[in-house]
Design a protein around this motif. Sequence first.
Motif, PDB file in Angstrom:
ATOM      1  N   ILE A 242       0.837  -1.198   0.000  1.00 31.03           N
ATOM      2  CA  ILE A 242       0.000   0.000   0.000  1.00 31.03           C
ATOM      3  C   ILE A 242       0.877   1.254   0.000  1.00 31.03           C
ATOM      4  CG2 ILE A 242      -0.719   0.845   2.302  1.00 31.03           C
ATOM      5  CD1 ILE A 242      -2.896  -0.587  -0.451  1.00 31.03           C
ATOM      6  N   ALA A 243       2.010   1.184   0.707  1.00 27.82           N
ATOM      7  CA  ALA A 243       2.950   2.313   0.707  1.00 27.82           C
ATOM      8  C   ALA A 243       3.498   2.533  -0.702  1.00 27.82           C
ATOM      9  CB  ALA A 243       4.098   2.039   1.675  1.00 27.82           C
ATOM     10  N   TYR A 244       3.782   1.446  -1.397  1.00 30.61           N
ATOM     11  CA  TYR A 244       4.325   1.533  -2.762  1.00 30.61           C
ATOM     12  C   TYR A 244       3.308   2.195  -3.685  1.00 30.61           C
ATOM     13  CZ  TYR A 244       6.653  -0.081  -7.055  1.00 30.61           C
ATOM     14  OH  TYR A 244       7.275  -0.146  -8.286  1.00 30.61           O
ATOM     15  N   VAL A 245       2.045   1.808  -3.551  1.00 27.57           N
ATOM     16  CA  VAL A 245       0.994   2.409  -4.392  1.00 27.57           C
ATOM     17  C   VAL A 245       0.858   3.903  -4.069  1.00 27.57           C
ATOM     18  CG1 VAL A 245      -1.493   2.454  -4.873  1.00 27.57           C
ATOM     19  CG2 VAL A 245      -0.314   0.250  -4.683  1.00 27.57           C
ATOM     20  N   VAL A 246       0.749   4.226  -2.784  1.00 24.92           N
ATOM     21  CA  VAL A 246       0.503   5.628  -2.388  1.00 24.92           C
ATOM     22  C   VAL A 246       1.715   6.496  -2.741  1.00 24.92           C
ATOM     23  CG1 VAL A 246       0.055   7.169  -0.446  1.00 24.92           C
ATOM     24  CG2 VAL A 246      -1.179   5.003  -0.610  1.00 24.92           C
ATOM     25  N   GLU A 247       2.920   6.000  -2.486  1.00 28.79           N
ATOM     26  CA  GLU A 247       4.108   6.801  -2.826  1.00 28.79           C
ATOM     27  C   GLU A 247       4.235   6.961  -4.343  1.00 28.79           C
ATOM     28  OE1 GLU A 247       7.805   6.273  -0.793  1.00 28.79           O
ATOM     29  OE2 GLU A 247       6.850   5.860   1.144  1.00 28.79           O
ATOM     30  N   SER A 248       3.905   5.921  -5.093  1.00 27.59           N
ATOM     31  CA  SER A 248       3.958   6.038  -6.563  1.00 27.59           C
ATOM     32  C   SER A 248       2.935   7.056  -7.065  1.00 27.59           C
ATOM     33  CB  SER A 248       3.680   4.687  -7.235  1.00 27.59           C
ATOM     34  OG  SER A 248       4.628   3.721  -6.842  1.00 27.59           O
ATOM     35  N   ALA A 249       1.875   7.264  -6.288  1.00 20.69           N
ATOM     36  CA  ALA A 249       0.833   8.231  -6.671  1.00 20.69           C
ATOM     37  C   ALA A 249       1.128   9.625  -6.122  1.00 20.69           C
ATOM     38  CB  ALA A 249      -0.532   7.744  -6.186  1.00 20.69           C
ATOM     39  N   GLY A 250       2.360   9.848  -5.628  1.00 21.15           N
ATOM     40  CA  GLY A 250       2.760  11.178  -5.175  1.00 21.15           C
ATOM     41  C   GLY A 250       2.483  11.435  -3.708  1.00 21.15           C
ATOM     42  N   GLY A 251       2.002  10.417  -2.994  1.00 17.56           N
ATOM     43  CA  GLY A 251       1.754  10.567  -1.566  1.00 17.56           C
ATOM     44  C   GLY A 251       2.935  10.064  -0.750  1.00 17.56           C
ATOM     45  N   ALA A 252       2.705   9.885   0.543  1.00 23.19           N
ATOM     46  CA  ALA A 252       3.774   9.453   1.439  1.00 23.19           C
ATOM     47  C   ALA A 252       3.263   8.352   2.346  1.00 23.19           C
ATOM     48  CB  ALA A 252       4.262  10.631   2.281  1.00 23.19           C
ATOM     49  N   SER A 253       4.226   7.600   2.925  1.00 22.46           N
ATOM     50  CA  SER A 253       3.868   6.556   3.875  1.00 22.46           C
ATOM     51  C   SER A 253       4.809   6.647   5.059  1.00 22.46           C
ATOM     52  CB  SER A 253       3.998   5.171   3.234  1.00 22.46           C
ATOM     53  OG  SER A 253       5.355   4.751   3.242  1.00 22.46           O
ATOM     54  N   SER A 254       4.365   6.090   6.177  1.00 22.57           N
ATOM     55  CA  SER A 254       5.228   6.103   7.359  1.00 22.57           C
ATOM     56  C   SER A 254       4.820   4.981   8.311  1.00 22.57           C
ATOM     57  CB  SER A 254       5.101   7.451   8.075  1.00 22.57           C
ATOM     58  OG  SER A 254       5.916   7.473   9.230  1.00 22.57           O
ATOM     59  N   ASN A 255       5.817   4.576   9.119  1.00 21.96           N
ATOM     60  CA  ASN A 255       5.488   3.698  10.256  1.00 21.96           C
ATOM     61  C   ASN A 255       5.544   4.511  11.542  1.00 21.96           C
ATOM     62  OD1 ASN A 255       8.187   4.136  10.654  1.00 21.96           O
ATOM     63  ND2 ASN A 255       8.825   2.004  10.388  1.00 21.96           N
ATOM     64  N   GLY A 256       5.607   5.824  11.404  1.00 25.60           N
ATOM     65  CA  GLY A 256       5.734   6.729  12.548  1.00 25.60           C
ATOM     66  C   GLY A 256       7.100   7.386  12.582  1.00 25.60           C
ATOM     67  N   GLU A 257       8.064   6.703  11.952  1.00 27.16           N
ATOM     68  CA  GLU A 257       9.438   7.208  11.976  1.00 27.16           C
ATOM     69  C   GLU A 257      10.010   7.443  10.607  1.00 27.16           C
ATOM     70  OE1 GLU A 257      12.011   4.524  14.118  1.00 27.16           O
ATOM     71  OE2 GLU A 257      10.681   4.686  15.872  1.00 27.16           O
ATOM     72  N   GLU A 258       9.688   6.535   9.695  1.00 29.40           N
ATOM     73  CA  GLU A 258      10.276   6.574   8.352  1.00 29.40           C
ATOM     74  C   GLU A 258       9.290   5.961   7.370  1.00 29.40           C
ATOM     75  OE1 GLU A 258      13.734   3.996   8.490  1.00 29.40           O
ATOM     76  OE2 GLU A 258      12.569   2.370   9.364  1.00 29.40           O
ATOM     77  N   SER A 259       9.576   6.131   6.083  1.00 28.32           N
ATOM     78  CA  SER A 259       8.728   5.510   5.058  1.00 28.32           C
ATOM     79  C   SER A 259       8.605   4.014   5.354  1.00 28.32           C
ATOM     80  CB  SER A 259       9.367   5.705   3.679  1.00 28.32           C
ATOM     81  OG  SER A 259       8.788   4.797   2.748  1.00 28.32           O
ATOM     82  N   LEU A 260       7.408   3.492   5.183  1.00 25.00           N
ATOM     83  CA  LEU A 260       7.237   2.042   5.364  1.00 25.00           C
ATOM     84  C   LEU A 260       8.207   1.271   4.483  1.00 25.00           C
ATOM     85  CD1 LEU A 260       3.364   1.977   5.544  1.00 25.00           C
ATOM     86  CD2 LEU A 260       4.873   0.974   7.271  1.00 25.00           C
ATOM     87  N   LEU A 261       8.516   1.840   3.320  1.00 23.02           N
ATOM     88  CA  LEU A 261       9.392   1.146   2.371  1.00 23.02           C
ATOM     89  C   LEU A 261      10.828   1.023   2.894  1.00 23.02           C
ATOM     90  CD1 LEU A 261       8.096   2.769  -0.954  1.00 23.02           C
ATOM     91  CD2 LEU A 261       7.399   0.598   0.088  1.00 23.02           C
ATOM     92  N   ASP A 262      11.187   1.847   3.887  1.00 21.22           N
ATOM     93  CA  ASP A 262      12.530   1.770   4.471  1.00 21.22           C
ATOM     94  C   ASP A 262      12.583   0.894   5.717  1.00 21.22           C
ATOM     95  OD1 ASP A 262      13.951   3.385   2.654  1.00 21.22           O
ATOM     96  OD2 ASP A 262      13.114   5.197   3.566  1.00 21.22           O
ATOM     97  N   ALA A 263      11.425   0.412   6.164  1.00 22.35           N
ATOM     98  CA  ALA A 263      11.397  -0.387   7.396  1.00 22.35           C
ATOM     99  C   ALA A 263      12.109  -1.722   7.190  1.00 22.35           C
ATOM    100  CB  ALA A 263       9.950  -0.626   7.817  1.00 22.35           C
ATOM    101  N   ASP A 264      12.795  -2.180   8.228  1.00 20.62           N
ATOM    102  CA  ASP A 264      13.496  -3.473   8.138  1.00 20.62           C
ATOM    103  C   ASP A 264      12.494  -4.611   8.095  1.00 20.62           C
ATOM    104  OD1 ASP A 264      15.981  -2.375   8.188  1.00 20.62           O
ATOM    105  OD2 ASP A 264      16.191  -2.520  10.378  1.00 20.62           O
TER     106      ASP A 264
END
Length: 280
Positions: free
Chosen positions: A233-255
């Motif tokens: 969902i983060a990939y879809v939203v970020e590809s659509a010009g939005g942003a994602s987070s787990n509270g600290e960083e993009s979900l896509l950067d989460a380990d």
Amino acid sequence: MSDAISEAIGVVARSAPEIRNGLAGRRRKTDAENASGETQLAADVWADELLAERLTAIDGVGQFASEEREGVVECGEGYGVTVDPLDGSSNLKPNNSMGTVLGVYDAELPASGRNLVAAAYVLYGPITTMVVARDGDVTEYVVEDDGTRRAVTEDLTLPEDPTVYGFGGRVPDWTDRFGDYAREIEDELKLRYGGAMIGDVNQVLTYGGVFAYPELESRPEGKLRLQFEGNPIAYVVESAGGASSNGEESLLDADAEAIHQRTPVYVGNEGLIERLEAGF
Ligand SMILES: O=P(O)(O)OC[C@H]1O[C@](O)(COP(=O)(O)O)[C@@H](O)[C@@H]1O
Ligand SMILES: [Mg+2]
Ligand SMILES: [Mg+2]
């Protein structure tokens, strides 16, 4: 290899009408629980089996994982494919919206969201639609009864002026810092919460705004699963010009640590996600 990506997206599209038509007779609970400890519906198990059979048969798919099965299925050489076969399945009994979520990772599972090469979801609403993100582009399709797709919105982007929000979890279970953020957002946007992530995110993509299934006092890691729900969902939203987070960083950067690991999920317009992170 890139054909396998189109094939996986095609399999989910072609399966969508069949999944939709099969729901009516599968609203009952089974005796089984999935790896997240949730009671499975007959529909969850059935949609998982149907997608597993078809996705593992694709040449160039090497691994398959699903929210509804414990381990990763090894099925050859190639991409790691994840599914949430039915998202929002507690909406099946009251007949509300649900979805199917697909992630295609160019890496061994569990994998970082940065390894996603495509993500897509089907929304079983009044009509069946599919949103596909690939190579930075997001397209919305209507899925016809025969499983073919008709593009209805190309280059889908979040509207700049956000209007809606939807936040999951019980309010008394929200952390103070998320509660403070929610209070601000309630003043600015209109509440729309349907209880299926896909439906709630799709309206954020359509109208602009923010969706959250936040950290909770009783469960700091939130409810949603990083591999099957958060990352795609983060990939879809970020590809659509939005942003994602787990509270600290993009979900896509989460380990990525475990296949069924949970994560708080915050997605929406960039400014709204920046404000959330600033208050955390
Ligand atoms: O019932 P709640 O606590 O509002 O939770 C709703 C959330 O849980 C989910 O239903 C979890 O997904 P599954 O139905 O795939 O387990 C999300 O779709 C939704 O955002
Ligand atoms: Mg789900
Ligand atoms: Mg599910």
